[in-house]
Structure formats: structure tokens, C-alpha cells
Design a protein around this motif. Structure first.
Motif, mmCIF file in Angstrom:
data_model
loop_
_atom_site.group_PDB
_atom_site.id
_atom_site.type_symbol
_atom_site.label_atom_id
_atom_site.label_comp_id
_atom_site.label_asym_id
_atom_site.label_seq_id
_atom_site.Cartn_x
_atom_site.Cartn_y
_atom_site.Cartn_z
ATOM 1 N N ASN A 195 -42.734 10.765 -20.049
ATOM 2 C CA ASN A 195 -41.758 10.358 -21.064
ATOM 3 C C ASN A 195 -40.350 10.848 -20.767
ATOM 4 O O ASN A 195 -39.599 11.211 -21.667
ATOM 5 C CB ASN A 195 -42.207 10.868 -22.433
ATOM 6 C CG ASN A 195 -43.520 10.253 -22.866
ATOM 7 O OD1 ASN A 195 -43.672 9.040 -22.877
ATOM 8 N ND2 ASN A 195 -44.483 11.101 -23.220
ATOM 9 N N ALA A 196 -39.996 10.846 -19.489
ATOM 10 C CA ALA A 196 -38.669 11.342 -19.103
ATOM 11 C C ALA A 196 -37.544 10.445 -19.606
ATOM 12 O O ALA A 196 -36.375 10.840 -19.580
ATOM 13 C CB ALA A 196 -38.589 11.472 -17.581
ATOM 14 N N ASN A 220 -38.314 14.706 -26.803
ATOM 15 C CA ASN A 220 -37.786 15.057 -25.488
ATOM 16 C C ASN A 220 -37.501 16.553 -25.381
ATOM 17 O O ASN A 220 -37.698 17.153 -24.311
ATOM 18 C CB ASN A 220 -36.514 14.265 -25.210
ATOM 19 C CG ASN A 220 -35.963 14.539 -23.828
ATOM 20 O OD1 ASN A 220 -36.607 14.250 -22.828
ATOM 21 N ND2 ASN A 220 -34.767 15.098 -23.758
ATOM 22 N N ILE A 221 -37.054 17.180 -26.467
ATOM 23 C CA ILE A 221 -36.821 18.624 -26.457
ATOM 24 C C ILE A 221 -38.117 19.363 -26.159
ATOM 25 O O ILE A 221 -38.149 20.356 -25.422
ATOM 26 C CB ILE A 221 -36.241 19.090 -27.807
ATOM 27 C CG1 ILE A 221 -34.865 18.462 -28.032
ATOM 28 C CG2 ILE A 221 -36.145 20.607 -27.857
ATOM 29 C CD1 ILE A 221 -33.836 18.821 -26.989
ATOM 30 N N ASN A 222 -39.220 18.848 -26.706
ATOM 31 C CA ASN A 222 -40.550 19.402 -26.436
ATOM 32 C C ASN A 222 -40.815 19.393 -24.930
ATOM 33 O O ASN A 222 -41.242 20.397 -24.342
ATOM 34 C CB ASN A 222 -41.586 18.558 -27.186
ATOM 35 C CG ASN A 222 -43.004 19.083 -27.078
ATOM 36 O OD1 ASN A 222 -43.380 19.684 -26.078
ATOM 37 N ND2 ASN A 222 -43.792 18.829 -28.109
ATOM 38 N N SER A 223 -40.547 18.252 -24.294
ATOM 39 C CA SER A 223 -40.780 18.124 -22.851
ATOM 40 C C SER A 223 -39.876 19.049 -22.044
ATOM 41 O O SER A 223 -40.303 19.640 -21.045
ATOM 42 C CB SER A 223 -40.556 16.674 -22.404
ATOM 43 O OG SER A 223 -41.459 15.803 -23.027
ATOM 44 N N VAL A 224 -38.618 19.175 -22.459
ATOM 45 C CA VAL A 224 -37.669 20.037 -21.747
ATOM 46 C C VAL A 224 -38.162 21.475 -21.725
ATOM 47 O O VAL A 224 -38.105 22.170 -20.701
ATOM 48 C CB VAL A 224 -36.269 19.956 -22.397
ATOM 49 C CG1 VAL A 224 -35.342 21.031 -21.836
ATOM 50 C CG2 VAL A 224 -35.660 18.577 -22.175
ATOM 51 N N VAL A 225 -38.675 21.940 -22.853
ATOM 52 C CA VAL A 225 -39.217 23.305 -22.931
ATOM 53 C C VAL A 225 -40.416 23.442 -21.992
ATOM 54 O O VAL A 225 -40.546 24.440 -21.265
ATOM 55 C CB VAL A 225 -39.620 23.648 -24.375
ATOM 56 C CG1 VAL A 225 -40.357 24.986 -24.418
ATOM 57 C CG2 VAL A 225 -38.391 23.698 -25.275
ATOM 58 N N CYS A 226 -41.282 22.430 -21.978
ATOM 59 C CA CYS A 226 -42.466 22.473 -21.109
ATOM 60 C C CYS A 226 -42.076 22.518 -19.636
ATOM 61 O O CYS A 226 -42.743 23.165 -18.822
ATOM 62 C CB CYS A 226 -43.360 21.264 -21.371
ATOM 63 S SG CYS A 226 -44.134 21.229 -22.995
ATOM 64 N N GLU A 227 -41.008 21.817 -19.283
ATOM 65 C CA GLU A 227 -40.588 21.762 -17.884
ATOM 66 C C GLU A 227 -40.142 23.126 -17.361
ATOM 67 O O GLU A 227 -40.196 23.385 -16.163
ATOM 68 C CB GLU A 227 -39.479 20.725 -17.700
ATOM 69 C CG GLU A 227 -39.958 19.293 -17.885
ATOM 70 C CD GLU A 227 -39.091 18.280 -17.156
ATOM 71 O OE1 GLU A 227 -38.211 18.722 -16.375
ATOM 72 O OE2 GLU A 227 -39.298 17.066 -17.340
ATOM 73 N N ARG A 228 -39.713 23.998 -18.243
ATOM 74 C CA ARG A 228 -39.247 25.320 -17.822
ATOM 75 C C ARG A 228 -40.365 26.159 -17.208
ATOM 76 O O ARG A 228 -40.108 27.110 -16.483
ATOM 77 C CB ARG A 228 -38.630 26.058 -19.003
ATOM 78 C CG ARG A 228 -37.332 25.428 -19.505
ATOM 79 C CD ARG A 228 -36.828 26.118 -20.750
ATOM 80 N NE ARG A 228 -35.626 25.473 -21.278
ATOM 81 C CZ ARG A 228 -35.104 25.727 -22.465
ATOM 82 N NH1 ARG A 228 -35.682 26.620 -23.268
ATOM 83 N NH2 ARG A 228 -34.022 25.083 -22.872
ATOM 84 N N MET A 233 -41.750 19.180 -11.242
ATOM 85 C CA MET A 233 -42.137 18.202 -12.258
ATOM 86 C C MET A 233 -42.016 16.786 -11.699
ATOM 87 O O MET A 233 -40.965 16.388 -11.204
ATOM 88 C CB MET A 233 -41.242 18.336 -13.496
ATOM 89 C CG MET A 233 -41.651 17.438 -14.653
ATOM 90 S SD MET A 233 -43.287 17.823 -15.364
ATOM 91 C CE MET A 233 -42.978 19.457 -16.066
ATOM 92 N N LEU A 234 -43.113 16.036 -11.760
ATOM 93 C CA LEU A 234 -43.097 14.630 -11.382
ATOM 94 C C LEU A 234 -42.704 13.823 -12.616
ATOM 95 O O LEU A 234 -43.235 14.033 -13.703
ATOM 96 C CB LEU A 234 -44.477 14.187 -10.892
ATOM 97 C CG LEU A 234 -45.086 14.954 -9.720
ATOM 98 C CD1 LEU A 234 -46.424 14.332 -9.327
ATOM 99 C CD2 LEU A 234 -44.144 14.989 -8.534
ATOM 100 N N ARG A 235 -41.788 12.875 -12.435
ATOM 101 C CA ARG A 235 -41.303 12.065 -13.561
ATOM 102 C C ARG A 235 -41.379 10.583 -13.203
ATOM 103 O O ARG A 235 -40.377 9.978 -12.805
ATOM 104 C CB ARG A 235 -39.859 12.447 -13.905
ATOM 105 C CG ARG A 235 -39.672 13.917 -14.256
ATOM 106 C CD ARG A 235 -38.221 14.217 -14.604
ATOM 107 N NE ARG A 235 -37.993 15.649 -14.790
ATOM 108 C CZ ARG A 235 -37.681 16.480 -13.811
ATOM 109 N NH1 ARG A 235 -37.553 16.023 -12.560
ATOM 110 N NH2 ARG A 235 -37.508 17.761 -14.054
#
Length: 284
Positions: A195-196, A220-228, A233-235
Motif C-alpha cells: 500500500n505504498a 499510510n502513517i501505520n506503514s511508515v512506522v512499520c518500515e522503520r 522494504m519491497l514496495r
């Protein structure tokens, strides 16, 4: 005797050590989860195997199949002929809840009643305990039941009861469970974010478009935190691909494949580099 001497000498100097543990996290995305199967195909073709797996929602299904070492050929054959398998509802449920048994039946086409202990590598699915409002990692009991809990999208599926708890989609609090892999002991973490494209705004001021855009920006904020918590990260570029349609199965498979192939050398380099760095640290 000489071999033993060399062995103990290397052991003393830290040259012999355990391989750094690696993990892969598959994120949610509804029917976009088909792209995960393209990623799995490439990983299997290049003989890249992660030590542990985590998944959320549609990614929990892909993660469990990967953890069970289901060959990509069988996955492709199944999904490309999905409408002939009699596992999808004939008509969408627009008013009433869809039964979570749909997800269980889909998963059991491969898992056939497996428990977490039956999988070939450690795996967890994330879901939200709706009564307490807290994220939980599910890693015991029936895998298919845990997958149905992780996939229980609010307003679409009924909450799934396991014991005295009721669960909804893990993506409510954790769209890509990279942090959970760290908690499981993974030193190297790769994630897949379906969901990038949720960081886009909209020119439309229609009520539904404003609502969906606000929801996507929040998610998207949820995903940004997870990416840390990920080293890589594959998008997959799934913009324009609906999260609730099986019309473009071949396209989503190809997008998943292309994304993984583009980054396969980065994945290999990451795994190799991390191991070398650990050895260097051990050797002082």
C-alpha cells in the motif's frame, strides 16, 4: 587432531558463529495480496529462505503459505483458477457480514488443518483484540483460524472469536509486522508493503473521496512506522489495482515478481553483509 586444534582455535577467535537470523514480513492489502505470491516465486527460484515469517491480513495468508514451503507452482495454479475452486462467494455481501470461514476454507486448501508447530519455520499473524483494543501476535493453535482473525476487516468480516477473545484485522494497528519479527529474534528484516500508494491526496471534494483519502493517509502513517523496523522494504507498484477485486490476478502476480527481481541482489547483499559484519564484530 590438527583439524580439532584448528576448530577450537577458530571458535576461540569467534570465526565460527551462528548465522544471523532473518525474517520477512508480508503486509496487508486485500486482494492485492496476490502480489505476495509473485514475491514468493522469486524467493524460491533464487533459493532465498528466511528463518522466520510474519504476516498481516492478506499478508498473513501469504506468510503462512511461505512458512509451510508450498511451491510457487501450486500457489499460481490455485490462484489463476480461483473462480473454479468454489471457495469464493457468488455474490458480494453488501449489507451483512461475510463469514470468516471463507478465509479458513481458502487457507485450508493448502494448510489442511495445520497448527503453527506443523509449519517449516516460525510464523506469526497479527490481529487486534477488539475488546481490549490491543495488537496480538497469534502463533499457537490452528493456523487457518489465526489467518481468519488477521483478515477480519472491520465492517466486511465478522470478528473472529478464539477462546474468550474477539479479533479484527491486524492492519488496524500494524499493517506490516516488521516489529514482531524483531521481537521473534530476527536480526535482518525484509518487508513487503502493498500500500505504498496510500500517501496520495485527491482533487475531488466528494464525500466518499474525501473519506477514503483521509483513511488512506491515516493508514499510510501505520506503514511508515512499520518500515522503520525493516532493513529493506519491497514496495510493489500496485497503484490502480483494487483491494477487493480478482480481475487482474496475472497483473498483480507479475508486479510482485518484477519488484522482487529488481531487489533480489539487494536482498542477497543484505543477508551476506549482515553476516560478515557480525563476524567482524566477533573477531574484534
Amino acid at each position: 587432531m590438527k583439524v580439532l586444534t584448528i576448530f577450537f582455535d577458530r571458535l576461540e577467535r569467534g570465526a565460527i558463529m551462528k548465522k544471523a537470523k532473518s525474517g520477512i514480513a508480508f503486509g496487508g492489502g486485500g486482494t492485492r495480496g496476490i502480489a505476495h505470491l509473485g514475491v514468493i516465486r522469486v524467493l524460491q527460484e533464487f533459493n532465498i529462505s528466511f528463518d522466520m515469517v510474519a504476516g498481516n491480513s492478506a499478508g498473513s495468508i501469504a506468510g503462512a503459505l511461505y512458512a509451510a514451503d508450498i511451491p510457487w507452482e501450486k500457489l499460481y495454479d490455485f490462484v489463476l483458477n480461483l473462480r473454479d475452486k468454489n471457495v469464493l462467494p457468488r455474490k458480494p455481501h453488501l449489507i451483512t457480514y461475510m463469514s470468516p470461514e471463507l478465509v479458513e476454507n481458502l487457507a485450508d486448501c493448502f494448510l489442511k488443518g495445520m497448527s503453527f508447530q506443523d509449519l517449516h519455520r516460525p510464523f506469526c499473524a497479527v490481529a487486534v483484540d477488539i475488546k481490549r483494543g490491543q495488537l496480538e501476535t497469534l502463533k499457537e493453535g490452528s493456523v487457518s483460524k489465526a489467518l481468519s482473525a488477521s483478515c477480519a476487516v472491520p465492517g466486511v468480516f465478522q470478528p473472529v472469536c478464539i477462546g474468550d477473545k474477539a479479533y479484527i484485522d491486524g492492519g488496524t494497528l500494524r499493517s506490516i509486522p516488521t516489529r514482531e519479527l524483531r521481537d521473534m529474534g530476527a536480526e535482518i528484516v525484509v518487508g513487503v508493503n502493498l500500500n505504498a500508494d496510500r500517501n496520495h491526496g485527491t482533487d475531488s471534494l466528494k464525500r466518499i473521496n474525501v473519506f477514503l483519502t483521509a483513511y488512506n493517509l491515516s493508514a499510510n502513517i501505520n506503514s511508515v512506522v512499520c518500515e522503520r523496523y525493516a532493513d529493506l522494504m519491497l514496495r510493489p507498484d500496485l497503484e490502480g489495482q483494487a483491494r477487493y477485486s480478482f480481475k487482474n490476478i496475472e497483473t498483480m502476480l507479475r508486479i510482485g515478481e518484477d519488484t522482487a527481481r529488481e531487489r533480489i541482489h539487494d536482498i542477497r547483499r543484505l543477508l551476506d553483509t549482515e553476516i560478515k559484519e557480525k563476524r567482524a564484530e566477533q573477531n574484534g
